[in-house]
Design an enzyme around this catalytic site. Structure first.
Site, PDB file in Angstrom:
ATOM      1  CG  ASP A  25     127.547 -58.241 -64.262  1.00 59.87           C
ATOM      2  OD1 ASP A  25     128.418 -57.544 -63.748  1.00 59.87           O
ATOM      3  OD2 ASP A  25     126.862 -58.670 -63.373  1.00 59.87           O
ATOM      4  CG  ASP A 140     131.552 -54.823 -62.286  1.00 57.81           C
ATOM      5  OD1 ASP A 140     130.903 -53.905 -62.088  1.00 57.81           O
ATOM      6  OD2 ASP A 140     131.857 -55.862 -61.624  1.00 57.81           O
ATOM      7  CD  GLU A 141     125.805 -53.567 -62.627  1.00 51.65           C
ATOM      8  OE1 GLU A 141     124.738 -54.277 -62.844  1.00 51.65           O
ATOM      9  OE2 GLU A 141     126.027 -53.654 -61.254  1.00 51.65           O
TER      10      GLU A 141
END
Length: 492
Positions: A25, A140-141
């Site tokens: 993350d 973003d993860e």
């Protein structure tokens, strides 16, 4: 870097499995990207969003750095509210007694999706190299199944144990004596360090035997955290957490559980599954299992790749032989991977990053899909020629517009690598450009206002399963991410 393997029992087959799952993350991703190209922003409250300019009153926060969050600014917050909490630094006039205090103001920056997609691509390049199975959830993860790359064994031993170091364990874990690290922790540190070294942005990583626990662990020690929950300690790690921390519990479900007297994961784990089903439907027993650390979902990749790429970091150099040797090796590797996957490609491109972080992309489209390693190298060399004499710190080669159908290759009669059609235009001055002469799909989705997903090469992040859509529909992070990041598109 804080965190480590949580103190726990040896591997207990009844409590876990041999599977090793990472949840990666990125920390306040857009703000981290801005700090990458503007190091002077380090430690400053940074807000990335829109509508903060003079004369504009409508807009929202996309990302708030942790420093900005200390003032109460959150992602998805109306920009007017954010400005009330944290005035804009540009409005801080030391000669105006009514101006905001410079020490209580922040830096407001516009969203730059082109640049963020380049950084996201760098992160994904690392993740693809570190895991055979990767599920990209958002920009973003991502989840990684690294079971074939590492293990729960203790380095030099055979049983999974734990260690607490640095800033200590997260509040949910009891401190204990330091013990040997698991191999999984060492590999997670390797992944984190590669992301920061090669992409230039920090990430938090959670490591566990299953997806839902790994996700909780990645949030437990932000920013720049690493929390490892080995088999045998999953339920004890989750037990003291509030129900909101359990993957799939959003505000509505949290309130429903509270009305049932269920406040913590331990309460949820001990609850009657039938009662949960009556109150929450089929999601009730699923959340009950997750609170107990029981999650047998496999990390599955989504969709077919849209492109294949390889990149290599260099000590900044203008040496032409070094640049050509690097591009030749990258071109050969990309062409090999395309052949192994049984795909043809219609576009060949390169990326050249000049110090400090000026990203330039160039591409050339072909008359039709091909499988031709020599052509990949030839076109890449042609595109590289534009950067003759320039210092570069990273080079990359990519093939895109992939074709997995069993069709004949296009006839390339008359195609010469030197032809100008399809090159990516002028220099990009620090942000990426579209691949030239892209197909109609790209033309329809790229450009001004295009989603970040349409820019980042690689496997598309398709929608989660119907179950995941349902459980995340009300989840807190659907609109306001725990790490201060508003989701503006999937991470391909």
């Amino acid at each position: 870097m804080a965190g480590g393997t949580l103190p726990g029992t040896a591997t207990d087959e009844a409590d876990g499995s041999d599977r090793v799952v990472f949840h990666v993350d990125m920390d306040c991703f857009y703000a981290s990207c801005e700090r990458l190209r503007r190091p002077e922003l380090a430690g400053e409250p940074v807000v990335v969003g829109m509508g903060y300019e003079e004369g504009k009153a409508i807009g929202a926060v996309a990302t708030a750095s942790y420093e900005a969050r200390a003032f109460g600014v959150e992602s998805a917050m109306p920009i007017s509210e954010a400005l009330d909490l944290l005035p804009r630094r540009a409005d801080a006039d030391p000669d105006d007694p009514d101006a905001p205090d410079p020490e209580e103001s922040g830096r407001y920056l516009p969203v730059d999706l082109d640049f963020y997609k380049e950084v996201a691509g760098d992160v994904k390049t690392v993740l693809r190299d570190c895991a055979d199975t990767l599920r990209e959830v958002s920009v973003d993860e991502a989840y990684l199944d690294v079971t074939d790359r590492t293990a729960w064994d203790v380095a030099g031993g055979s049983a999974a144990a734990g260690e607490s170091e640095g800033g200590g364990p997260p509040p949910s874990a009891a401190a204990g004596p330091a013990e040997a690290r698991t191999l999984a922790e060492g590999y997670a540190r390797h992944v984190k360090e590669r992301i920061e070294r090669e992409a230039g942005v920090p990430a938090s990583v959670g490591v566990a035997p299953n997806m839902s626990t790994a996700k909780v662990a990645s949030d437990a020690d932000k920013p720049d955290g690493l929390v490892v929950v080995p088999p045998g300690s999953v339920e004890s790690f989750l037990a003291p957490l509030p129900t909101a921390e359990i993957h799939g519990v959003g505000p509505v479900t949290e309130r429903s559980l509270a009305e049932m007297g269920i406040e913590t994961a331990a309460d949820l784990a001990a609850a009657d599954p039938d009662r949960l089903a009556d109150e929450l439907g089929e999601r009730g027993p699923e959340l009950h299992r997750r609170a107990r650390g029981d999650d047998d979902r496999e990390v599955t990749p989504t969709g077919l790749p849209k492109s294949l790429s390889r990149e290599s970091s260099l000590s900044p150099t203008a040496d032409e032989e070094t640049k050509r040797e690097t591009v030749a090796a990258l071109a050969a590797d990309v062409a090999r991977r395309a052949r192994e996957r049984g795909c043809l490609y219609r576009t060949i491109g390169i990326k050249a990053v000049e110090p400090p972080y000026d990203v330039n992309t160039r591409a050339r489209s072909l008359p039709g899909p091909v499988d031709d390693p020599d052509l990949v190298e030839s076109v890449a060399f042609d595109l590289l020629a534009e950067f003759a004499g320039d210092r570069v710190r990273k080079l990359g080669v990519r093939v895109s517009n992939l074709d997995f159908a069993e069709s004949d290759q296009a006839t390339l009669g008359g195609f010469e690598p030197g032809d100008g059609g399809g090159t990516g235009g002028g220099r990009s001055d620090g942000v990426s450009q579209r691949d030239g002469a892209s197909d109609a799909r790209s033309a329809a989705t790229d450009g001004d206002g295009g989603k970040l997903t349409d820019w980042v090469g690689g496997e598309p992040a398709a929608a989660e399963s119907a179950e995941a859509d349902a459980e995340e529909g009300e989840a807190r992070r659907a609109t306001e991410r725990d790490d201060g990041q508003a989701s503006l598109g999937d991470w391909e």
